[in-house]
Structure formats: C-alpha cells, structure tokens
Design an enzyme around this catalytic site. Structure first.
Site, short mmCIF file in Angstrom:
data_model
loop_
_atom_site.label_atom_id
_atom_site.label_comp_id
_atom_site.label_asym_id
_atom_site.label_seq_id
_atom_site.Cartn_x
_atom_site.Cartn_y
_atom_site.Cartn_z
N ASP A 30 0.85 -1.19 0.00
CA ASP A 30 0.00 0.00 0.00
C ASP A 30 0.88 1.24 0.00
O ASP A 30 2.10 1.17 -0.18
CB ASP A 30 -0.95 -0.02 1.20
N SER A 652 -24.89 -16.12 -37.71
CA SER A 652 -23.76 -16.99 -38.02
C SER A 652 -23.87 -18.35 -37.36
O SER A 652 -23.11 -19.26 -37.70
CB SER A 652 -22.45 -16.33 -37.61
N LYS A 692 -11.34 -17.29 -35.41
CA LYS A 692 -12.20 -18.46 -35.30
C LYS A 692 -11.41 -19.75 -35.44
O LYS A 692 -11.71 -20.75 -34.78
CB LYS A 692 -13.30 -18.38 -36.35
#
EC number: 3.4.21.-
Length: 1012
Positions: A30, A652, A692
């Site tokens: 931190d 599609s 794809k």
C-alpha cells in the site's frame, strides 16, 4: 509484478503470505511508506487438558502485536478457568516501537496420549465471530456454532488428531503502524519505575452512565453495606484508562463511602482491583464529588478483560444497629481502550473448543505471525530497514480476491488436512501467470480470471496479436498503425471515420457503443448487405462467474463467436472468442443466468434459446433448440461455461442449427461450423478467420465453412452436407433432394457471397502500408520480420504463435526448435518424414541446459520459501547450489544479497562443544593404534587423538582424520623399540611323499639303505 505479460515478476508476495503465512512475511504493497524490517515470529504451546477433557482457546487473529490468544479449561461446575496467555516467541515491545501485522496462521491439534490411554479421541469445533469476545452469548461447545451463519467461518466435529488451522484474513487495508507499548527512557525514585508509550491510534471508548439520580437506602450493618452500582461489558487486552465522576447527596450525618472498580476476565474472575475511594465522608446538604481517574498498563492485564464492575460500600461513623443510611447518586464514566478500535485488535475473534479429550493429553498450538516492524533506536543501529514497495495492481488484486473469498472457498478456519490440500491452489492464486488448473478443478477458475482481468493492468496489444510487428517498426511508424494494422493482419475492419450501410443491427451496435457497452459478436459482410452478428453486453459483464458444469452423452453442434468492442460508431475491435454449442430442446438450466429467458423464433414458429429477440431467425426448424457457451469438448461430453455472456444476435449460428435440425447427432460433433445460412440455402462467408480458427484449434477441433478453413464445405447447403466430415449418411443414394435449405434447382451454381475484399482501402491504411514498405526497404531485418508475419497470417497461426511467444519470453524453446530441425533431404528426415518437409528430432538436454534447469528449480524452490535473492544467476555463481546457512543468516539480518561462494561463518551460531572423557579417548586411541594383544599406544599418540576430539567438539575422527591417525600410528610403531614383536610367519608345509605304487605280490620295494 502487476503486468500479466511480465514473466519475471509473476508472484504477488503479499497475498501469498496472507494465504500461506508459513512462506514468510512480505511488505504490504500500500502507500504507507515507512522504513521497516520483516520478521516472522513463531508461537508454540503445549496445553494440558483438564479433568473434564474440554477447553476453549480464544484467538485474536488480527491483533497487531505479541498477543495471539488465551487458553481456558472447562471446570466441572460448567465455568471456564483461565490457564495462560498465548504470545509470540519474542516480546516485540522489547526491541521494536511500531508494528503492522502482515499475516498469521495457527494450528490446534493433539497427537499425544497420556499413560493408560490407547486411543486418540476428542473433537474440535471452531468459529470466527465478527465481534468482540464480550459480545458472545453462548460459549459452550455446541453453542459456538450458532455464533455465525457464514459457513466459511465455522467448522465442527473435527478430530483432534487431524486438527484445525486458523487463518487471519484482513478486515481493512491501508492501515498505519501501531505503537507497541514499548518502554521509554525514564528515571524515578523507585527503581521499578517503568514508562511505556502505548498506542493511541483508534481508541475504543465505552461511556457508562453509572447513576442517574440513583436512590440508596439501607440500615446500618457492621462492616458496611456493599452494592454493585453498575457492571458493563468491555473488551481489553491492552492498556486502558477510566475517567469520570460521580456526585453523591445525603441527608444523613456521618455517612462514609468506599468505591472499588473491578476489571473482570472472560472466566468471571477479577483480574484487576482498584480502590478509587476509601472512608470518603459525605457532607449533608451539598454535592459530594467522587472523581475517577485510573490508568491500567498493559503488563497488568494478564488475561482478556470482558467486563467492568463498580462496587460501593456504605457505612456510618459511630453507627449503631438500626440506624438509617441513605444517599442519591448521579454521574457517568468513560472507559478508553487504547488502540481498541484498530481493525483486528479486538474483533474478530476465533474460538476453538475441544471436547472429550483424554485427561492429561496435550493439545499443541503452533503457528507463525508475520510482521512489518520498526525497530527502536538501539536496535536500529544494527538492523537494516527498507521501504515497502507501492504496488496498486497487487493491492487491488488482493482486495478483489479477498472480497470474493466466500465464492473462492477461502476460509478463516479449516480442517488442517483440507488447508494443506489447498496450498497448491493458494500458490496458483498468488501467481498471476498460472494457468489456473487447480482453480479449475475446484470450480474457481472463471472468478479468478475475471478478477485478474479487472485488477491487473494488461499491456494492450493489437488483435490479431501483431505487437512484435508494431514494436519492430519503431516509434516513427507505430503511430500510423492502430486499427488499420488489424486490417493488414487479415482482420475485417471498416475504414476509420467512414460510415457503413445502415441496418438495424448496426444501429444497435452504435447505440451500445455510445453507452460504453461491450459487444460479443460475429462479423461478416456480403455485398450490399453489411451485417453484424453479435452480443450486446452491459458494462463490466465479465466481472462475475460461476462454477463449471459438464453435460454427458448429449448431441450438439458447435460454432465460434468472436468477442469484440466498439471503439467508435462503426469500428468493432476483436478481443477474444468463445465456442457455443447447439443442444436440442429447451435447456435453460444449462445456460448462464445472463442468457436465460431470452429466445428468438424461427420461420416455423419454434424457439432458439440463447438468442436475443431480434427479428426472426431465417430457418425452418422442426423443434426448439438451446445455444450455450462451452469451455471444452470431449468424446461424448461438453464442459459448459458459466461466464455471464448475454444473448446472441445475428445469423452466423444458423449453419450449426440447421445441421442439428437435419441430422440430430447423438454425441457432440467434433468439428466447429462457421458461416451464415440464409433461406435460399446460401452459406455466407464470415470475417475474423484467424480468430475463429484459433478458437477451434484451442479445443483441438477443425473449423468447417466456406473458404479457406480446415474443411472447405463450399458456398451452399448441398455441397456443405456432402463435404462435411461427420455426415452420417451414405451419399451414393442421394437422399437429400428434398432436404430443407436445399434450393429448388439443385444443379444451380452458387457464387461466393464474399466477393468483395476483406477490407476497404483507406488513406490511413495506404499511409501505414507505405510506411511499412519504406521501413522494410531500409532495414533488411524488418523485411524478414514482415515476411515471417505474412507467412504466419497466410497459414492462420498468428494467434497460436502469439500465445507461444507469451509462454517462451526468452525464445529458448524456439531456438532449440530451430537448432534441432533437420534439413530437408537428410537421412533422418527421409526416414521420418519422407523426402520433403521439416521435423524436430528428439534429443536430451545438453549438460549446460541441464545445469540451467537445475539452477532454475533451486531458485523456484527458494522463492516459494520467501528467499527472493536466490535467482538462477545467483545460484549458478554460488556453485549451482542454494544458499548456505551462513548466507541465509546474513540475508535475514542485513537484508542484503550475500556474495556467492561466501559462507559468512560469523553469522552461524558456533557449535556447542562436547568434552570427551579420558576413557573414551584412550579406548579410541587403542582401537586405532593396534589390535588387542599388541602394545599399548604411546602417550604421544593418545595426545594426537585427544586433539582430534577437541577439534571435532567432542566427536570422533572423520574419514580424513582417521587416515592421518593410522599413518601416525604406523610411523610410531616403526620408531618404538618396545613395540610388540611381530608374529612369526608360518612355515610352508613340506610336500608329502608320494606313496609307492602297487608292485605286485612277490616284488620287494627298494629302499635307500639297499642302495648304499
């Protein structure tokens, strides 16, 4: 550390220390920047079980200091009795001023049996209560389980032999350092005077209205009348102060008051007693002030305080039996617990109760506490401190992980065996580059992946991944790339700033982009009809996830979907991809919650669930179907994905739905389909071919569709069903003339729907291409890089190569591949692969590679133990071995990297010497000098043996020393005239005379005398 692409800094040490404190401390990343030192403190106690066999251990898992908890034994009367406090091994205030707790874990178990007991019995209940100890209403063995409803904060009936582990998880972040109550320099008349500096940060204040015109009346009694004016619950294990005043009024002369404050422990006994007034006379007709001003230091609080009580004793000077005594009182007090409201100091508490353990058994409490400590001025002279490193990515990642701890299965109390099994899972959580295999087995993979995507900043790359190409061009050309580079890499893109032909779906995407929505989409374009097939997603939709599910023996067809975002009104950008499955029937139970209830109708009136209700699907189906996202596919089963993906829009998936409707397979078809099937039986091409293909190849599948895919199915339905590799029908009989989706004229030639180029030429794209050509003409190396990139794109392996590059940051595997690829036409190549082509011959690692792998293994092992300086390079310089004890001590004390091959013997504790007796030395000298029966060893040899024992700290000689002593003994024997005479050598036996042979009955043997 926070960059997922950075392979050298992949561990988040803070969360690793939180989940596995035994790996050592780590600085909290931190923005509290104080020079400090890290330290691990152990706590080990062997607690003896009482007569009832039951007890209670109270832990303060988040307390920032030496206090760990307290042990109580259950008495036969049903009350608990305090046994002892549980502390860290070192008293931290003696050497350090400030502290922050990093992590802590404690284990409670029993493995010992008292005399006469032959079986380990007893069970343990444990619960973490999100409150203070005084707030518990039922602390019985079974009543503890009702303290919380959170299943991750309680466990029951764990065998004492297995034990439980208590894990401290932070309740707040970005906390400051706590003063430890350390002693400060002070001088007083009393030599026992002690001054300490206690924590004043975040005090807890209890305000008690002690009396609001309380009326007391009683008759005189010898010794006085005692009443409890008030008793209130408080919690304290550190220093406290009491302030306030009470006002008394009376009309009776001669009244005398005494007031005593009791601080009462958890077991009901008075821990501290303070008399605040004694023989305090009251004056009639006026206000009599009784002030309270108490300070209780920490060293006087020997057990946890859970309540405070004020007693008033009323008497009368010269009183007699029957005299009336009365008074009235009003006022209030304030009890201040120093540092009591610091997160973790007093709450939560973890209670571990054991029951039916054999009397006299030992319950062992062992654990480790990791701290950030600021030493006192005296210790700071010899202890190196350093700043913590501010790392917002690691801090945010830790916060998000722990905020989802209930869903991730991170508990505060564990059966010890289960906690041990989860350690590999915790190590995977702490490693930002881990593939989350164990998390996937537990069902937490998607949650952690979503958290990483949010918390950890990732270097933005081009898609398909062309970052190496962009970096190779340099700053002079990099600004020209961007969206156009994606088009150049084979991704269909609209020209930046140019409008496409309008359609309903395009308008929806534009609206979604204006609202900052994410879009999951399949994009394809046919002449005069631009269509976007996608999924509209709300902002932050990927932040949640659910467990995986598996569907066995279910027929399904597959098709890929590309995840994109819309950067401007008309420009989608691909980000990722997902495989979907078409399943027969209404199966909304298999869908993620974000898709349930959404469907689209087909031309025949049936429904396809999982689609957005955007018009009508141009198919005639004979039944309903459900489209679900999947993560993997096997022989006869599919693994469903529960990512919160919204419903699909577009066409599609029509090809996969049509195949499912016609053939109705009984198992998943292991070929993915891409392309949009319209009502005329035409299959339209789609874009994002590389993406794809990568989606299908990632699951080990081929991609079928029109064009340059793994399986080119042709541009129409008739050729598709003939060429599809998993078609179950016999084509010799031509049974498909009346199939749906087949045009009336089966012999009609179809043309490709995608006649146009994949992207349009734009001025920006032309500029980028010219810039790349100019760079290639100047730099031959860039020309080669461009050729390699085009080769990757032509073969559809850009994404695969990009993923391979992420797993091979230093290109070691690629160099080995190229170095060992046999040349075309070589003997081994012809034997393996024929006369052409390339292959890789298997070979073992070279000695240098094996040594480097060993150095890496040693380095990783050291890293899991919290020893970060032992990098592979350091291990190699250290003689290919890990750090020695001296090097470890040097690093722990100085926090400086030790020099390789330096043993730092000064930092290793000297071995304790053991004195050998004269009899032991004489016996060893006699044994070494000669066998029994020989001459005794001389005094000089005995002195030599004594020196060896002195060098070895009381131990006998090692092999080298034994050789030296034997040589010394031989020399002394040859020089000593009084040495024992050597034994005579045995004479060789004379050969026996050969017996004469048989000469006959009448022949006499000739002797030597006859020959004379």
């Amino acid at each position: 550390m926070t960059n997922l692409q950075d392979q050298t800094q992949q561990i988040v040490p803070f969360i690793r220390s939180l989940l596995m404190p035994t790996t050592g401390p780590a600085s909290i990343p931190d923005d509290t920047l104080e020079k400090h030192t890290l330290r691990s403190e152990t706590s080990t106690y062997n607690l003896t079980v009482g007569d009832t066999g039951s007890g209670l251990i109270v832990f303060f898992p988040g307390f920032p200091g030496s206090i760990v908890g307290a042990h109580y034994t259950l008495q036969s009367n049903g009350n608990y009795k305090f046994d002892q406090m549980l502390l860290t091994a070192q008293n931290l205030p003696a050497s350090y001023n400030y502290c922050r707790l990093v992590s802590r874990s404690l284990t409670v178990r029993s493995s010992t049996l008292p005399g006469g007991v032959y079986a380990l019995n007893g069970t343990i209940n444990a619960v973490t209560f999100q409150g203070s100890l005084s707030e518990l209403t039922d602390v019985s063995y079974n009543g503890l389980m009702s303290a919380t409803a959170n299943i991750n904060d309680k466990i029951g009936n764990v065998l004492v032999g297995e034990g439980v582990t208590v894990l401290s998880l932070p309740t707040s972040y970005d906390l400051g350092y706590v003063r430890l109550g350390d002693p400060i320099p002070a001088i007083g008349l009393d030599p026992k005077m002690v001054a300490t500096c206690d924590s004043s940060d975040r005090p807890r204040v209890y305000t008690i209205t002690a009396a609001d015109d309380y009326q007391f009346s009683s008759q005189y009694q010898p010794g006085g009348v005692t009443i409890t004016l008030f008793s209130a619950n408080i919690d304290a294990i550190t220093s406290l102060s009491v302030g306030g005043e009470l006002v008394f009024q009376t009309s009776v002369h001669g009244l005398v008051l005494g007031a005593t404050i009791y601080l009462i422990g958890f077991d009901g006994t008075a821990v501290i007693t303070r008399a605040v007034a004694a023989n305090n006379g009251l004056t009639t007709g006026t206000d009599n002030l009784l002030p309270f001003n108490l300070v209780i230091p920490t060293n006087e609080i020997t057990q946890p305080i859970t309540s405070i009580k004020l007693e008033i004793v009323t008497s009368k000077s010269g009183g007699q039996a029957g005299d009336q005594m009365s008074w009235s009182a009003r006022g209030s007090l304030a009890v201040t617990i120093h540092g009591g409201n610091y997160p973790g100091a007093l709450r939560p508490v973890t209670l571990v109760a054991y029951e039916r353990v054999a009397t006299g058994s030992v319950v062992t409490v062992a654990g480790v506490s990791n701290f950030e400590l600021i030493p006192n001025p005296e210790l700071a002279k010899n202890l190196v401190t350093e700043y913590g490193r501010f790392d917002p990515g690691a801090m945010n990642y830790t916060k998000l992980i722990l905020s989802e701890r209930d869903r991730l299965g991170i508990k505060t109390v564990w059966p010890t065996r289960e906690y041990t099994d989860f350690r590999e899972y915790f190590m995977e959580v702490a490693d930002l580059n881990s593939p989350l295999k164990i998390a996937g087995a537990f069902g937490f993979k998607d949650i952690i992946r979503a958290i990483r995507r949010i918390a950890v900043p990732v270097v933005s790359t081009l898609f398909p991944p062309a970052a190496p190409l962009a970096h190779a061009i340099g700053e002079g050309v990099d600004y020209l790339l961007g969206d156009e580079a994606q088009a150049a890499s084979g991704t269909a893109r609209a020209a930046s700033g140019k409008a496409r032909a309008a359609s309903g779906r395009i308008r929806q995407l534009t609206l979604a982009a204006d609202k900052g929505y994410e879009v999951v989409a399949n994009l394809f374009q046919v002449p005069q009809n631009p269509v976007v097939d996608g999924i509209l997603a709300s902002p932050g939709v990927l932040r949640g996830a659910h467990n995986l599910d598996c569907v066995l023996r279910e027929g399904a067809t597959l098709f890929p979907v590309v995840i994109t975002t819309v950067e401007d009104a008309m420009t989608p950008k691909a980000l990722n991809s997902k495989m979907f499955a078409v399943i027969e029937g209404v199966r909304e139970d298999l869908q993620p919650p974000s898709q349930r209830g959404s469907f689209i109708r087909t031309l025949s009136g049936h429904r396809v669930y999982g689609y957005a209700p955007d018009g009508v699907l141009p198919l005639e189906t004979g039944r309903d179907y459900t489209v679900v996202p999947i993560d993997d596919v096997w022989d006869d089963s599919i693994m469903l994905s529960k990512d919160p993906i919204p419903p699909i829009v577009g066409n599609s998936g029509n090809l996969a739905i049509a195949y499912m409707d016609v053939f109705r397979p009984k198992v998943p078809i292991h070929v993915a389909m891409t392309g949009a099937l319209n009502a005329c039986g035409e299959i339209e091409k789609v874009s994002f071919r590389s993406t794809k293909l990568a989606t299908a190849h990632r699951l080990g599948l081929k991609l079928a569709g029109p064009g340059a895919f793994d399986v080119n199915t042709g541009p129409n339905w008739a050729t598709f069903i003939k060429r599809f590799p998993h078609n179950p029908r016999d084509w010799d009989r031509l049974p498909y003339l009346n199939l749906p989706y087949l045009p009336p004229n089966a012999g009609r030639q179809y043309h490709l729907a995608m006649a146009a180029s994949e992207f349009k030429e734009t001025p920006e794209l032309e500029s980028a291409v010219r810039a790349m050509e100019a760079a290639a003409n100047v730099d031959p190396l860039f020309q080669s890089a461009l050729s390699v990139f085009m080769w990757l794109e032509e073969n559809g392996i850009v994404t695969d190569m990009a993923n391979f590059a992420l797993s091979d940051p230093n290109a070691h595997r690629m160099r080995n591949f190229l170095a060992n690829a046999p040349q075309a036409g070589s003997k081994s190549q012809r034997a393996k692969y024929g006369t052409a082509g390339y292959g890789v011959e298997a070979r073992g690692p070279t000695p240098e590679e094996a040594q480097r792998e060993k150095d890496t293994r040693i380095s990783k092992k050291m890293e899991t133990m919290g020893i970060y300086f032992a990098t592979p390079e350091w291990v190699a310089l250290n003689g290919h071995r890990g750090p020695s004890p001296g090097q470890l001590k040097y690093w722990q004390n100085t926090r400086e990297i030790p020099d390789p091959n330096e043993d730092y013997l000064d930092y290793v504790h000297a071995e304790k010497s053991r004195l050998a007796s004269e009899e032991q030395i004489l016996r060893a000298a006699t044994s070494i000098y000669g066998a029994p029966g020989q001459a005794e060893p001389p005094q000089a040899f005995i002195d030599e043996v004594a020196k060896v024992y002195e060098i070895n700290h009381g131990r006998g000689p090692n092999q080298e020393q034994m050789k030296d002593l034997l040589l010394t003994a031989m020399e002394m024997k040859h020089r000593n005239p009084r040495r024992a005479l050597p034994k005579p050598k045995p004479k060789p036996n004379a050969p026996t005379q050969r017996p004469p042979g048989r000469l006959g009955r009448w022949i006499r043997t000739v002797s030597d005398e006859d020959l004379e």
